[in-house]
Design a protein around this motif. Sequence first.
Motif, short mmCIF file in Angstrom:
data_model
loop_
_atom_site.label_atom_id
_atom_site.label_comp_id
_atom_site.label_asym_id
_atom_site.label_seq_id
_atom_site.Cartn_x
_atom_site.Cartn_y
_atom_site.Cartn_z
N ASP A 35 42.46 58.71 31.97
CA ASP A 35 41.28 58.46 31.15
C ASP A 35 41.47 59.09 29.78
O ASP A 35 42.09 60.15 29.66
CB ASP A 35 40.02 59.07 31.79
N TYR A 121 44.62 62.34 26.58
CA TYR A 121 44.34 61.73 27.87
C TYR A 121 44.33 62.78 28.97
O TYR A 121 44.99 63.82 28.86
CB TYR A 121 45.38 60.65 28.20
N ILE A 157 35.60 62.63 29.54
CA ILE A 157 36.19 61.34 29.24
C ILE A 157 35.22 60.39 28.55
O ILE A 157 34.01 60.56 28.65
CB ILE A 157 36.77 60.69 30.52
#
Length: 158
Positions: A35, A121, A157
């Motif tokens: 994510d 990420y 996220i």
Amino acid sequence: MKKEFMYGIGGVVAGLLIMLLVGYKSAPGLMLVEDESKYNFDQTVEVFEKEVKAAKWKVAGTHDMQAVLAGFGHDVKAVKIFELCSSKYSKTILELDDERIVSPLMPCRVAVYEKSDGKTYITRMNNSLLAKPFGGVINDVMQKASAETEVFIDKMIK
């Protein structure tokens, strides 16, 4: 009739082969979850460590892969791998002889890294999926641990 039977068998075999090929090609995407963070790298690391502590988990270890590889003369973008532990879950698995087989998967690992697109990420194993074939205690414990981990990751996220 024999000809139709052979076509039927051929269709089943072809279907199985296609299913295996699709499964093989999609497995990596199923086993890992990635994510995009809503923060930059340093902020993501800071928020992640705070959320782990707030959830009463422990960072059992951190690996700064950028620093490790720099020691070998390699230049890579920022990557930190966190080893997470929740004693209430790990105890349940490690106190049982037959369940210790999954100890190589412990502690849970989460990576935070930058890509060439400039974004940060967060990735981890899909422990929920990984646990299912084990069944029993291992599945129960890993499902709970995975769900708890996702709660604090979800806060970071997009």
